[in-house]
Design an enzyme around this catalytic site. Sequence first.
Site, PDB file in Angstrom:
ATOM      1  N   GLY A  14       0.844  -1.202   0.000  1.00 13.54           N
ATOM      2  CA  GLY A  14       0.000   0.000   0.000  1.00 13.54           C
ATOM      3  C   GLY A  14       0.872   1.242   0.000  1.00 13.54           C
ATOM      4  O   GLY A  14       1.868   1.311   0.723  1.00 13.54           O
ATOM      5  N   ARG A  75       0.918  -4.990  -5.007  1.00 14.14           N
ATOM      6  CA  ARG A  75       1.121  -6.168  -4.153  1.00 14.14           C
ATOM      7  C   ARG A  75       1.309  -7.315  -5.145  1.00 14.14           C
ATOM      8  O   ARG A  75       0.337  -7.793  -5.723  1.00 14.14           O
ATOM      9  CB  ARG A  75      -0.102  -6.404  -3.266  1.00 14.14           C
ATOM     10  CG  ARG A  75      -0.493  -5.203  -2.391  1.00 14.14           C
ATOM     11  CD  ARG A  75      -1.573  -5.582  -1.411  1.00 14.14           C
ATOM     12  NE  ARG A  75      -2.244  -4.415  -0.839  1.00 14.14           N
ATOM     13  CZ  ARG A  75      -1.794  -3.701   0.193  1.00 14.14           C
ATOM     14  NH1 ARG A  75      -0.670  -4.031   0.776  1.00 14.14           N
ATOM     15  NH2 ARG A  75      -2.474  -2.658   0.644  1.00 14.14           N
ATOM     16  N   ASP A 106       5.317  -5.095   5.792  1.00 14.93           N
ATOM     17  CA  ASP A 106       5.827  -6.429   6.114  1.00 14.93           C
ATOM     18  C   ASP A 106       5.806  -7.373   4.911  1.00 14.93           C
ATOM     19  O   ASP A 106       6.732  -8.167   4.727  1.00 14.93           O
ATOM     20  CB  ASP A 106       5.097  -7.033   7.320  1.00 14.93           C
ATOM     21  CG  ASP A 106       3.604  -7.120   7.114  1.00 14.93           C
ATOM     22  OD1 ASP A 106       3.081  -6.436   6.208  1.00 14.93           O
ATOM     23  OD2 ASP A 106       2.943  -7.868   7.856  1.00 14.93           O
ATOM     24  N   THR A 129       4.272   2.284   5.543  1.00  7.80           N
ATOM     25  CA  THR A 129       2.889   1.809   5.580  1.00  7.80           C
ATOM     26  C   THR A 129       2.134   2.670   6.585  1.00  7.80           C
ATOM     27  O   THR A 129       2.685   2.983   7.654  1.00  7.80           O
ATOM     28  CB  THR A 129       2.763   0.333   5.994  1.00  7.80           C
ATOM     29  OG1 THR A 129       1.395   0.075   6.377  1.00  7.80           O
ATOM     30  CG2 THR A 129       3.648  -0.048   7.160  1.00  7.80           C
ATOM     31  N   ASP A 131      -0.108   1.750   8.445  1.00  5.94           N
ATOM     32  CA  ASP A 131      -0.581   0.943   9.581  1.00  5.94           C
ATOM     33  C   ASP A 131       0.329   0.979  10.816  1.00  5.94           C
ATOM     34  O   ASP A 131      -0.102   0.616  11.904  1.00  5.94           O
ATOM     35  CB  ASP A 131      -0.749  -0.519   9.144  1.00  5.94           C
ATOM     36  CG  ASP A 131      -1.968  -0.734   8.263  1.00  5.94           C
ATOM     37  OD1 ASP A 131      -2.683   0.245   7.986  1.00  5.94           O
ATOM     38  OD2 ASP A 131      -2.214  -1.889   7.853  1.00  5.94           O
ATOM     39  N   ASP A 133       2.657  -1.009  11.694  1.00  5.09           N
ATOM     40  CA  ASP A 133       2.581  -2.355  12.278  1.00  5.09           C
ATOM     41  C   ASP A 133       3.892  -3.129  12.132  1.00  5.09           C
ATOM     42  O   ASP A 133       3.891  -4.349  12.050  1.00  5.09           O
ATOM     43  CB  ASP A 133       1.425  -3.146  11.638  1.00  5.09           C
ATOM     44  CG  ASP A 133       1.578  -3.268  10.131  1.00  5.09           C
ATOM     45  OD1 ASP A 133       2.447  -2.593   9.548  1.00  5.09           O
ATOM     46  OD2 ASP A 133       0.819  -4.047   9.521  1.00  5.09           O
ATOM     47  N   ARG A 175      -5.051  -2.978   8.830  1.00  7.69           N
ATOM     48  CA  ARG A 175      -5.492  -4.329   8.485  1.00  7.69           C
ATOM     49  C   ARG A 175      -5.472  -5.271   9.687  1.00  7.69           C
ATOM     50  O   ARG A 175      -6.448  -5.919   9.991  1.00  7.69           O
ATOM     51  CB  ARG A 175      -4.630  -4.897   7.366  1.00  7.69           C
ATOM     52  CG  ARG A 175      -5.245  -6.163   6.826  1.00  7.69           C
ATOM     53  CD  ARG A 175      -4.460  -6.841   5.736  1.00  7.69           C
ATOM     54  NE  ARG A 175      -3.237  -6.195   5.373  1.00  7.69           N
ATOM     55  CZ  ARG A 175      -2.881  -5.918   4.136  1.00  7.69           C
ATOM     56  NH1 ARG A 175      -3.679  -6.198   3.154  1.00  7.69           N
ATOM     57  NH2 ARG A 175      -1.716  -5.378   3.893  1.00  7.69           N
TER      58      ARG A 175
HETATM   59  O1  F6P Z   1      -1.497  -0.033   3.363  1.00  9.38           O
HETATM   60  C1  F6P Z   1      -2.137  -0.511   4.474  1.00  9.38           C
HETATM   61  C2  F6P Z   1      -3.629  -0.567   4.204  1.00  9.38           C
HETATM   62  O2  F6P Z   1      -4.130   0.720   3.909  1.00  9.38           O
HETATM   63  C3  F6P Z   1      -4.416  -1.203   5.326  1.00  9.38           C
HETATM   64  O3  F6P Z   1      -4.726  -0.277   6.344  1.00  9.38           O
HETATM   65  C4  F6P Z   1      -5.628  -1.699   4.599  1.00  9.38           C
HETATM   66  O4  F6P Z   1      -6.194  -2.800   5.268  1.00  9.38           O
HETATM   67  C5  F6P Z   1      -5.062  -2.128   3.274  1.00  9.38           C
HETATM   68  O5  F6P Z   1      -3.882  -1.396   3.085  1.00  9.38           O
HETATM   69  C6  F6P Z   1      -5.972  -1.888   2.100  1.00  9.38           C
HETATM   70  O6  F6P Z   1      -5.351  -2.404   0.966  1.00  9.38           O
HETATM   71  P1  F6P Z   1      -5.880  -2.148  -0.508  1.00  9.38           P
HETATM   72  O7  F6P Z   1      -5.647  -0.703  -0.831  1.00  9.38           O
HETATM   73  O8  F6P Z   1      -5.057  -3.053  -1.340  1.00  9.38           O
HETATM   74  O9  F6P Z   1      -7.333  -2.462  -0.509  1.00  9.38           O
END
Ligand code: F6P
Length: 322
Positions: A14, A75, A106, A129, A131, A133, A175
Amino acid sequence: MQPIQHIAVLTSGGDAPGMNTALFAIVKIAQQQGIKVSGVRKGFEGLIDNDLIPLDYKSLQQSMHLGGTVLKTARSERFRTETGRQQALSTIEHNNVDALIVIGGDGSFRGCLWLSHITNIPYIGIPGTIDNDIAGTDYTLGFDTAVNTSMQCIDNIRDTAESHNRVFIIEVMGRDSGYIGTYAGLTSGADSILIPENDKDIDDLLNKIRDYHSEHAFIVVVSEGDEIGVEHVCEKIAAVNSNIDLRITKLGHLQRGGNPSAADRMLAIRLGVHSVKALCAGETAIMVGILNNAVANTPMQDVVKQHVISDELQGLLSVFCR
Ligand code: F6P
């Protein structure tokens, strides 16, 4: 040790505000050391597809204040396969890349570990990120900006919630992590904050809201990763107190965009510069981070772990949410 002449950098997973600032910092210090930097587009996908572009300081200076990532990100499913990783290795060899910097979370760092099974190319991770995390750093790129954005949204919701004496259930990102929920909830004066790291917080919420008489707003912040989920939280609230005017807001991806805050830009500049210096000093297989306000190197295998919510933060949640 051979001096490093060509670094490839990619952003992966992300996007996070501060990624562009980090690219700017990496290219600045590399240029001063006479090192060429190529940008890999779309994360590990670009490494598989040999999609490299030269990075130049002047154009990065124009985007260093912007959210998102000028390199694009992904991703990558293909990088999970042996074939994908072998193709990535061909790109590295074909372009005479002799070091890699990966800015991501991660999942991206797991990608680095996979790559290290088939090549000895030096690599360094920069935590990026929203998050927050990732172990090995107090803060990740983008977290501070995302918290500020979420906090402002919750402030805005409070204006309307107070006007109608409504209960709002607000879902924030994260997440598997309650960091955004904890910071955005505490700084916006939420009445209740539900995070995945605490499975008793729902009981505190239900105890508190049982006696709520619609004489003011009531703000509940729920981390996306919380085991219950906003719809279910609503049902549980309605079951203990039927006399409530309830609304749900999911803040979603608006939390991930926007210009990086000053704190995120400083973090990106410190980690960007430090990552190149660390590579030049012979470091590899580490993530650079900030611990106790000093740059710190952590072995990559130790950072692919969750950054836990400290007892002190858990204590703050119980002060304000009971
Ligand atoms: O980058 C982290 C994040 O924003 C999380 O908080 C969230 O769950 C996820 O990515 C959403 O991913 P995507 O944009 O691929 O739906």
